[in-house]
Design a protein around this motif. Structure first.
Motif, mmCIF file in Angstrom:
data_model
loop_
_atom_site.group_PDB
_atom_site.id
_atom_site.type_symbol
_atom_site.label_atom_id
_atom_site.label_comp_id
_atom_site.label_asym_id
_atom_site.label_seq_id
_atom_site.Cartn_x
_atom_site.Cartn_y
_atom_site.Cartn_z
ATOM 1 N N PHE A 1 1.947 -6.196 13.336
ATOM 2 C CA PHE A 1 2.083 -6.486 11.909
ATOM 3 C C PHE A 1 1.034 -7.490 11.441
ATOM 4 C CE2 PHE A 1 6.184 -4.407 12.395
ATOM 5 C CZ PHE A 1 6.340 -3.780 11.170
ATOM 6 N N SER A 2 0.538 -8.327 12.345
ATOM 7 C CA SER A 2 -0.562 -9.239 11.990
ATOM 8 C C SER A 2 -1.824 -8.441 11.667
ATOM 9 C CB SER A 2 -0.842 -10.207 13.147
ATOM 10 O OG SER A 2 0.268 -11.022 13.412
ATOM 11 N N GLY A 3 -2.046 -7.350 12.428
ATOM 12 C CA GLY A 3 -3.184 -6.478 12.138
ATOM 13 C C GLY A 3 -3.041 -5.799 10.794
ATOM 14 N N LEU A 4 -1.821 -5.326 10.473
ATOM 15 C CA LEU A 4 -1.569 -4.711 9.164
ATOM 16 C C LEU A 4 -1.778 -5.724 8.033
ATOM 17 C CD1 LEU A 4 1.690 -2.643 9.880
ATOM 18 C CD2 LEU A 4 -0.668 -1.814 9.815
ATOM 19 N N TYR A 5 -1.494 -6.984 8.319
ATOM 20 C CA TYR A 5 -1.621 -8.061 7.331
ATOM 21 C C TYR A 5 -3.087 -8.432 7.077
ATOM 22 C CZ TYR A 5 -1.342 -12.989 5.735
ATOM 23 O OH TYR A 5 -1.501 -14.179 5.068
ATOM 24 N N SER A 6 -3.877 -8.509 8.156
ATOM 25 C CA SER A 6 -5.217 -9.099 8.026
ATOM 26 C C SER A 6 -6.278 -8.133 7.514
ATOM 27 C CB SER A 6 -5.659 -9.668 9.378
ATOM 28 O OG SER A 6 -5.810 -8.636 10.331
ATOM 29 N N VAL A 7 -6.266 -6.884 7.980
ATOM 30 C CA VAL A 7 -7.354 -5.950 7.646
ATOM 31 C C VAL A 7 -7.492 -5.734 6.138
ATOM 32 C CG1 VAL A 7 -8.148 -3.565 7.891
ATOM 33 C CG2 VAL A 7 -7.379 -4.839 9.901
ATOM 34 N N PRO A 8 -6.391 -5.477 5.389
ATOM 35 C CA PRO A 8 -6.556 -5.308 3.939
ATOM 36 C C PRO A 8 -7.085 -6.571 3.252
ATOM 37 C CG PRO A 8 -4.432 -4.446 4.646
ATOM 38 C CD PRO A 8 -4.996 -5.202 5.802
ATOM 39 N N LEU A 9 -6.761 -7.752 3.787
ATOM 40 C CA LEU A 9 -7.255 -8.991 3.178
ATOM 41 C C LEU A 9 -8.768 -9.103 3.335
ATOM 42 C CD1 LEU A 9 -4.473 -11.545 4.220
ATOM 43 C CD2 LEU A 9 -4.940 -10.677 1.925
ATOM 44 N N TYR A 10 -9.285 -8.762 4.522
ATOM 45 C CA TYR A 10 -10.743 -8.750 4.710
ATOM 46 C C TYR A 10 -11.389 -7.721 3.785
ATOM 47 C CZ TYR A 10 -11.024 -11.813 8.808
ATOM 48 O OH TYR A 10 -11.009 -12.902 9.644
ATOM 49 N N ALA A 11 -10.756 -6.557 3.660
ATOM 50 C CA ALA A 11 -11.298 -5.514 2.785
ATOM 51 C C ALA A 11 -11.275 -5.964 1.323
ATOM 52 C CB ALA A 11 -10.503 -4.225 2.963
ATOM 53 N N MET A 12 -10.239 -6.716 0.936
ATOM 54 C CA MET A 12 -10.170 -7.254 -0.431
ATOM 55 C C MET A 12 -11.359 -8.149 -0.726
ATOM 56 S SD MET A 12 -6.172 -8.271 -1.058
ATOM 57 C CE MET A 12 -6.538 -9.133 -2.596
ATOM 58 N N ILE A 13 -11.650 -9.048 0.215
ATOM 59 C CA ILE A 13 -12.773 -9.968 0.020
ATOM 60 C C ILE A 13 -14.078 -9.190 -0.126
ATOM 61 C CG2 ILE A 13 -14.170 -11.750 1.140
ATOM 62 C CD1 ILE A 13 -11.595 -12.843 2.371
ATOM 63 N N GLN A 14 -14.293 -8.217 0.753
ATOM 64 C CA GLN A 14 -15.538 -7.454 0.715
ATOM 65 C C GLN A 14 -15.638 -6.570 -0.524
ATOM 66 O OE1 GLN A 14 -14.721 -5.603 4.436
ATOM 67 N NE2 GLN A 14 -16.051 -6.949 5.608
ATOM 68 N N THR A 15 -14.499 -6.078 -1.008
ATOM 69 C CA THR A 15 -14.494 -5.157 -2.156
ATOM 70 C C THR A 15 -14.632 -5.908 -3.470
ATOM 71 O OG1 THR A 15 -13.106 -3.596 -0.940
ATOM 72 C CG2 THR A 15 -13.186 -3.358 -3.337
ATOM 73 N N PHE A 16 -13.907 -7.022 -3.624
ATOM 74 C CA PHE A 16 -13.846 -7.717 -4.907
ATOM 75 C C PHE A 16 -14.920 -8.788 -5.083
ATOM 76 C CE2 PHE A 16 -9.076 -6.667 -4.723
ATOM 77 C CZ PHE A 16 -9.295 -5.442 -5.341
ATOM 78 N N ALA A 17 -15.494 -9.281 -3.993
ATOM 79 C CA ALA A 17 -16.544 -10.299 -4.111
ATOM 80 C C ALA A 17 -17.815 -9.671 -4.680
ATOM 81 C CB ALA A 17 -16.835 -10.913 -2.747
ATOM 82 N N GLN A 18 -18.554 -10.456 -5.459
ATOM 83 C CA GLN A 18 -19.815 -9.955 -6.004
ATOM 84 C C GLN A 18 -20.777 -9.636 -4.860
ATOM 85 O OE1 GLN A 18 -21.601 -12.312 -9.176
ATOM 86 N NE2 GLN A 18 -19.612 -13.253 -9.622
ATOM 87 N N PRO A 19 -21.402 -8.463 -4.853
ATOM 88 C CA PRO A 19 -22.295 -8.079 -3.748
ATOM 89 C C PRO A 19 -23.386 -9.093 -3.451
ATOM 90 C CG PRO A 19 -21.841 -6.190 -5.148
ATOM 91 C CD PRO A 19 -21.236 -7.387 -5.837
ATOM 92 N N THR A 20 -23.922 -9.735 -4.497
ATOM 93 C CA THR A 20 -25.007 -10.703 -4.279
ATOM 94 C C THR A 20 -24.513 -11.989 -3.636
ATOM 95 O OG1 THR A 20 -24.656 -11.502 -6.552
ATOM 96 C CG2 THR A 20 -26.400 -9.854 -6.199
ATOM 97 N N HIS A 21 -23.187 -12.248 -3.675
ATOM 98 C CA HIS A 21 -22.622 -13.474 -3.126
ATOM 99 C C HIS A 21 -21.702 -13.199 -1.928
ATOM 100 C CE1 HIS A 21 -23.715 -14.494 -7.255
ATOM 101 N NE2 HIS A 21 -23.705 -15.772 -6.925
#
Length: 386
Positions: free
Chosen positions: A308-328
């Motif tokens: 369940f820790s894996g289910l918790y962490s992977v979407p959070l990393y994907a959120m950061i990569q998806t929502f953060a500005q590409p240049t930053h």
């Protein structure tokens, strides 16, 4: 053996020297990854890794403790610089449907590699000096293979011409301010950092849990580490299947609930194991541990908690990569690494204080799981996306 230090002092020193570069250098590492071709940067880092592990191999063979401590610090520098480039690289080459799966594979590979390294090195060091020499040479071989693999990373050019700020303190402050501009990204970072707090408590207490409470030897510690690592890997890979190749934010609270439920049950499983006792006066091995009535429940709870820790962490990393500005993006990842390191330091301090107050390992795990419930509820109330 530890340069005049006790094993406990050496363990704390090693942990501190490895984490310190994440606090000091992550901001600079984020700038480097945003300014230069990430593939080229990763190749240079891998060359640096070969140099570090060449000295480390010499230190292991010659039993030169001070050199090994220096190499631990340099490996912390290596990891601090590599992380932002690695995570910012993924969304430049993966489609929106592949980001979750890509992160899942990275998480799985990371923990399986940690597991294999721990298993192989842990067994080899039991074979005296010959085993240590083999460990030293294997470390160097892995570094060379890593560099060879980096040659296949496709070009990943920078998305802007960034002017470097070489002051790590002011750049750290600026990175954290940058991260707070999008609160969804910032709270995702806090969520990831909490997982590092949570994981640090568990990983650093496997050895005392086995020895002091389960009356088991170091091979049982390896078994628990293996169970934890495999659980993380399975959970990370399951993310892509459960999310149907899209960013499924709902997996985060689902994962947090599973961590809490099986963490609480693990506390009671440990207590039941201790109450039932161990017949042998010596530390029991894997076979005797598996044969104990309470062992299956302990291992199953540990496996499901980590899954369940894996289910918790992977979407959070994907959120950061998806929502953060590409240049930053790399600097946001670097800010995340800084917060991760700070949370791990706080976890170590909390465990140290509770130990000094006379709390046992099961109680420290129990209070961490209860804190997980409170932190999860707090974060989910803050972020409407969840």
């Amino acid at each position: 053996q530890y340069g005049g230090l006790s094993s406990a002092m050496a363990s704390n020193l090693i942990a501190g020297m490895f984490i310190l570069p994440f606090v000091l250098l992550s901001a600079t590492a984020g700038q480097l990854a945003d300014k230069f071709d990430k593939a080229l940067l990763m190749r240079y880092i891998k060359i640096f890794e070969i140099i570090i592990l060449s000295f480390a191999a010499f230190g292991l063979i010659q039993k030169t403790a001070w050199l090994l401590y220096v190499c631990v610090f340099l490996l912390g520098v290596h990891s601090a610089v590599f992380g932002p480039a690695k995570y910012a690289y993924l969304p430049q080459h993966l489609s929106s449907k592949e980001v979750v799966g890509g992160n899942g594979l990275v998480e799985m590979a990371t923990f399986i590699s940690i597991l294999l390294g721990s298993l192989v090195a842990g067994e080899l060091v039991h074979h005296g000096e010959q085993g240590v020499i083999v460990v030293a040479l294997l470390c160097l071989l892995v570094a060379i293979v890593g560099y060879a693999s980096s040659r296949f990373i496709p070009k990943t050019p920078a998305l802007q011409n960034l002017k470097m700020n070489w002051n790590p303190l002011s750049e750290t402050v600026r990175n954290l301010k940058l991260a707070r501009e999008d609160l969804t990204v910032f709270y995702a970072m806090i969520g990831i950092s909490w997982l590092w707090f949570f994981g640090a408590i568990f990983l650093t207490h496997f050895a005392p849990l086995a020895k002091e409470m389960l009356h088991a030897d170091e091979r049982v510690v390896t078994l628990m580490l293996a169970t934890f690592s495999i659980g993380i890997g399975v959970g990370s890979v399951l993310c892509e299947k459960l999310s149907r190749q899209q960013l499924e934010i709902g997996l985060v609270p689902f994962g947090a609930m599973g961590m809490s439920v099986f963490g609480i049950d693990l506390y009671f499983a440990i207590e039941d194991f201790v109450r039932s006792g161990v017949s042998s006066s010596a530390l029991i091995g894997v076979g005797e541990f598996i044969g104990h009535d309470g062992s299956v429940r302990v291992l199953l709870d540990l496996f499901l908690l980590s899954l369940f820790s894996g289910l918790y962490s992977v979407p959070l990393y994907a959120m950061i990569q998806t929502f953060a500005q590409p240049t930053h993006r790399a600097r946001i990842v670097a800010a995340n690494n800084i917060i991760n390191a700070l949370f791990m330091i706080v976890a170590s301090l909390m465990a140290l204080v509770l130990t000094q107050l006379g709390w046992n390992v099961a109680e420290i795990i129990g209070i961490t799981v209860l804190l997980n419930v409170l932190v999860a509820v707090y974060i989910f109330r803050l972020v409407a996306t969840f």
